[in-house]
Design an enzyme around this catalytic site. Structure first.
Site, PDB file in Angstrom:
ATOM      1  N   GLY A  12      -9.294   4.152   8.536  1.00  0.00           N
ATOM      2  CA  GLY A  12      -7.869   4.434   8.309  1.00  0.00           C
ATOM      3  C   GLY A  12      -7.792   5.571   7.304  1.00  0.00           C
ATOM      4  N   ALA A  13      -7.569   6.779   7.812  1.00  0.00           N
ATOM      5  CA  ALA A  13      -7.620   7.965   6.937  1.00  0.00           C
ATOM      6  C   ALA A  13      -6.218   8.436   6.566  1.00  0.00           C
ATOM      7  CB  ALA A  13      -8.411   9.081   7.625  1.00  0.00           C
ATOM      8  N   GLY A  14      -5.295   7.490   6.447  1.00  0.00           N
ATOM      9  CA  GLY A  14      -3.933   7.826   6.019  1.00  0.00           C
ATOM     10  C   GLY A  14      -3.884   8.053   4.521  1.00  0.00           C
ATOM     11  N   GLY A  17      -6.265   5.759   2.442  1.00  0.00           N
ATOM     12  CA  GLY A  17      -7.648   6.090   2.799  1.00  0.00           C
ATOM     13  C   GLY A  17      -8.098   7.396   2.163  1.00  0.00           C
ATOM     14  N   ASP A  36     -10.416   7.519  11.728  1.00  0.00           N
ATOM     15  CA  ASP A  36      -9.036   7.233  12.141  1.00  0.00           C
ATOM     16  C   ASP A  36      -8.937   7.359  13.653  1.00  0.00           C
ATOM     17  OD1 ASP A  36      -6.321   7.149  10.216  1.00  0.00           O
ATOM     18  OD2 ASP A  36      -5.898   7.625  12.324  1.00  0.00           O
ATOM     19  N   VAL A 121      -7.644  -3.775   2.897  1.00  0.00           N
ATOM     20  CA  VAL A 121      -6.496  -3.238   2.158  1.00  0.00           C
ATOM     21  C   VAL A 121      -5.189  -3.403   2.946  1.00  0.00           C
ATOM     22  CG1 VAL A 121      -5.584  -1.143   1.041  1.00  0.00           C
ATOM     23  CG2 VAL A 121      -8.054  -1.543   1.082  1.00  0.00           C
ATOM     24  N   ARG A 154      -0.959  -2.100 -12.442  1.00  0.00           N
ATOM     25  CA  ARG A 154       0.492  -1.879 -12.634  1.00  0.00           C
ATOM     26  C   ARG A 154       1.000  -2.672 -13.838  1.00  0.00           C
ATOM     27  NH1 ARG A 154       1.750  -2.120  -6.165  1.00  0.00           N
ATOM     28  NH2 ARG A 154       1.633   0.132  -5.843  1.00  0.00           N
ATOM     29  N   HIS A 178      -0.654 -11.143  -2.496  1.00  0.00           N
ATOM     30  CA  HIS A 178      -0.304  -9.737  -2.730  1.00  0.00           C
ATOM     31  C   HIS A 178       1.051  -9.469  -2.065  1.00  0.00           C
ATOM     32  CE1 HIS A 178      -0.756  -5.557  -3.561  1.00  0.00           C
ATOM     33  NE2 HIS A 178      -0.670  -5.236  -2.297  1.00  0.00           N
TER      34      HIS A 178
HETATM   35  N1  LIG Z   1      -3.638  -4.195  -0.520  1.00  0.00           N
HETATM   36  C1  LIG Z   1      -3.002  -3.282  -1.226  1.00  0.00           C
HETATM   37  O1  LIG Z   1      -2.949  -3.364  -2.452  1.00  0.00           O
HETATM   38  C2  LIG Z   1      -2.359  -2.122  -0.525  1.00  0.00           C
HETATM   39  C3  LIG Z   1      -1.923  -1.007  -1.258  1.00  0.00           C
HETATM   40  C4  LIG Z   1      -1.370   0.079  -0.568  1.00  0.00           C
HETATM   41  C5  LIG Z   1      -1.252   0.049   0.830  1.00  0.00           C
HETATM   42  N2  LIG Z   1      -1.657  -1.065   1.503  1.00  0.00           N
HETATM   43  C6  LIG Z   1      -1.603  -1.140   2.962  1.00  0.00           C
HETATM   44  O2  LIG Z   1      -2.598  -0.266   3.480  1.00  0.00           O
HETATM   45  C7  LIG Z   1      -2.235   0.149   4.793  1.00  0.00           C
HETATM   46  C8  LIG Z   1      -2.324   1.661   4.907  1.00  0.00           C
HETATM   47  O3  LIG Z   1      -1.372   2.281   4.060  1.00  0.00           O
HETATM   48  P1  LIG Z   1      -1.203   3.890   4.096  1.00  0.00           P
HETATM   49  O4  LIG Z   1      -0.128   4.216   3.130  1.00  0.00           O
HETATM   50  O5  LIG Z   1      -2.526   4.552   3.992  1.00  0.00           O
HETATM   51  O6  LIG Z   1      -0.655   4.076   5.596  1.00  0.00           O
HETATM   52  P2  LIG Z   1      -0.807   5.341   6.528  1.00  0.00           P
HETATM   53  O7  LIG Z   1       0.149   5.150   7.655  1.00  0.00           O
HETATM   54  O8  LIG Z   1      -0.736   6.597   5.726  1.00  0.00           O
HETATM   55  O9  LIG Z   1      -2.311   5.215   7.097  1.00  0.00           O
HETATM   56  C9  LIG Z   1      -2.723   4.254   8.015  1.00  0.00           C
HETATM   57  C10 LIG Z   1      -3.715   4.923   8.945  1.00  0.00           C
HETATM   58  O10 LIG Z   1      -4.284   3.934   9.806  1.00  0.00           O
HETATM   59  C11 LIG Z   1      -4.544   4.596  11.023  1.00  0.00           C
HETATM   60  N3  LIG Z   1      -4.778   3.652  12.119  1.00  0.00           N
HETATM   61  C12 LIG Z   1      -3.863   2.890  12.781  1.00  0.00           C
HETATM   62  N4  LIG Z   1      -4.488   2.178  13.731  1.00  0.00           N
HETATM   63  C13 LIG Z   1      -5.799   2.486  13.665  1.00  0.00           C
HETATM   64  C14 LIG Z   1      -6.933   2.045  14.384  1.00  0.00           C
HETATM   65  N5  LIG Z   1      -6.844   1.164  15.382  1.00  0.00           N
HETATM   66  N6  LIG Z   1      -8.124   2.575  14.053  1.00  0.00           N
HETATM   67  C15 LIG Z   1      -8.245   3.480  13.046  1.00  0.00           C
HETATM   68  N7  LIG Z   1      -7.192   3.920  12.328  1.00  0.00           N
HETATM   69  C16 LIG Z   1      -5.990   3.420  12.639  1.00  0.00           C
HETATM   70  C17 LIG Z   1      -3.322   5.462  11.234  1.00  0.00           C
HETATM   71  O11 LIG Z   1      -3.555   6.492  12.214  1.00  0.00           O
HETATM   72  C18 LIG Z   1      -3.084   5.991   9.840  1.00  0.00           C
HETATM   73  O12 LIG Z   1      -3.711   7.246   9.645  1.00  0.00           O
HETATM   74  C19 LIG Z   1      -0.819  -0.432   5.019  1.00  0.00           C
HETATM   75  O13 LIG Z   1      -0.939  -1.656   5.719  1.00  0.00           O
HETATM   76  C20 LIG Z   1      -0.317  -0.667   3.609  1.00  0.00           C
HETATM   77  O14 LIG Z   1       0.695  -1.637   3.568  1.00  0.00           O
HETATM   78  C21 LIG Z   1      -2.198  -2.134   0.847  1.00  0.00           C
END
Ligand SMILES: NC(=O)c1ccc[n+]([C@@H]2O[C@H](COP(=O)([O-])OP(=O)(O)OC[C@H]3O[C@@H](n4cnc5c(N)ncnc54)[C@H](O)[C@@H]3O)[C@@H](O)[C@H]2O)c1
Length: 315
Positions: A12-14, A17, A36, A121, A154, A178
């Site tokens: 997940g390179a969002g 990531g 990704d 995550v 935080r 969480h």
């Molecule tokens: N646990 C924590 O403390 C915490 C903190 C921040 C964010 N998060 C969670 O982390 C996740 C990601 O957040 P973000 O802001 O990076 O979102 P984002 O939308 O920027 O990135 C998510 C990425 O996942 C990719 N993706 C989707 N399906 C996929 C698959 N099958 N295979 C590979 N990649 C895939 C998407 O293309 C996207 O690039 C969310 O669920 C968010 O709620 C959790």
């Protein structure tokens, strides 16, 4: 040519990531692979991050890919793939969509890195980490979730501002689920350079800091308007990665698999834990006052209910 480095793959390179990737290489911890589904995006981010190396002084391999074979032999896998809730999507829809994504990417990644530790995550966190644990077939101590490391940083930030001391002097823990409604910031055990918080702030100010911590993620979402927090989540992931790779034996609250601790079995919940090369090496059972205990039990109930929704949808 640089010596062989530890390897961390981030699925997940969002936003979160790539933030984790940036902190990991800037601390020179490991080679990083960004995976990704979107073609070109992880490759582009990896190339961009590599080109900061000459300025930042890291010689690490940073790879962007759509192919899990590139993740083979990773020491740590970070599972952060998922979708955010879109208009018209119910909480259950989000739960089930991310459940499918997390289970499938975890299977792909773990079968190529059978000795890795896995940090999950994707939200809703405590449910996703349980599903990743099942999908991996790994022992539970090698699968954990990012929760308290972020919520506690935080909490520490808000306390330091309120008291007017360095963040370095504030020690504080957040356990439970969480989520805004079910995290449990442990105000009673906060130490500011060894001084209990109740000697430094009024009960009203402590309550306000606890409430702001609970809403820490939501506050950022409402400011950003599109997307959610990523700098602090990336840094919190990096702390966990470092603890594992360098066997730091850090005491970090995280979502861990409980086998009777706190009276809970077969569930992932946020608790204080010892993190080292073998993953979650110890879970600490600390005494909770009546209100923290009630909040923790409500968190457990909430996680169980969400897990039941996923099981129902997949039955
Ligand atoms: N646990 C924590 O403390 C915490 C903190 C921040 C964010 N998060 C969670 O982390 C996740 C990601 O957040 P973000 O802001 O990076 O979102 P984002 O939308 O920027 O990135 C998510 C990425 O996942 C990719 N993706 C989707 N399906 C996929 C698959 N099958 N295979 C590979 N990649 C895939 C998407 O293309 C996207 O690039 C969310 O669920 C968010 O709620 C959790």
């Amino acid at each position: 040519m640089a010596a062989k480095q530890p390897k961390v793959s981030i699925i997940g390179a969002g936003n979160v990531g790539h933030s984790a990737a940036q902190w990991i290489v800037s601390h020179r911890l490991a080679d990083v692979v960004l995976v990704d589904v979107i073609e070109g995006m992880p490759q582009g981010k990896a190339l961009d991050l590599s080109q900061a190396g000459p300025i930042e002084g890291y010689d690490l391999a940073i790879t962007g890919t759509n192919n899990y074979d590139d993740t083979a032999g990773s020491d740590v896998l970070v599972i952060v793939a998922g979708v955010a809730r879109k208009p018209g999507m119910s909480r259950e829809d989000l739960l089930n969509t991310n459940a499918g994504i997390v289970a499938s990417v975890t299977k792909e990644a773990t079968r190529r890195s059978p000795h890795a530790c896995v940090i999950v995550v994707t939200n809703p966190l405590d449910v996703m980490v349980y599903l990743a644990y099942k999908a991996s077939g790994f022992p539970p101590e090698r699968v954990m979730g990012l929760s308290g490391a972020l919520d506690s940083t935080r909490f520490r930030t808000f306390i330091s501002r309120e008291v007017g001391v360095s963040v370095e002097d504030v020690s504080a823990q957040v356990i439970g689920a969480h989520s805004d409604t079910h995290m449990v910031p442990l105000a009673g055990s906060v130490s500011v350079g060894g001084i209990p918080l109740r000697l430094l702030l009024t009960p009203e100010r402590i309550a306000a800091v606890v409430e702001r911590t609970r809403r820490g993620g939501a506050e950022i979402v409402s400011l950003l308007k599109t997307g959610s927090a990523f700098f602090a989540p990336g840094a919190a992931i990096t702390t966990m990665v470092e603890a594992i790779l360098f066997d730091r034996k850090r005491l970090i609250p995280l979502s861990a698999y409980l086998t009777g601790q706190y009276g809970v079995r077969d569930l992932y919940v946020g608790v204080p834990a010892l993190l080292g090369r073998n993953g979650v090496e110890r879970i600490y059972e600390i005494p909770l006052d009546a209100s923290d205990r009630a909040a923790f039990e409500a968190a457990v109930q909430n996680i169980r209910e969400n897990l039941a929704l996923v099981h129902k949808a997949s039955a």
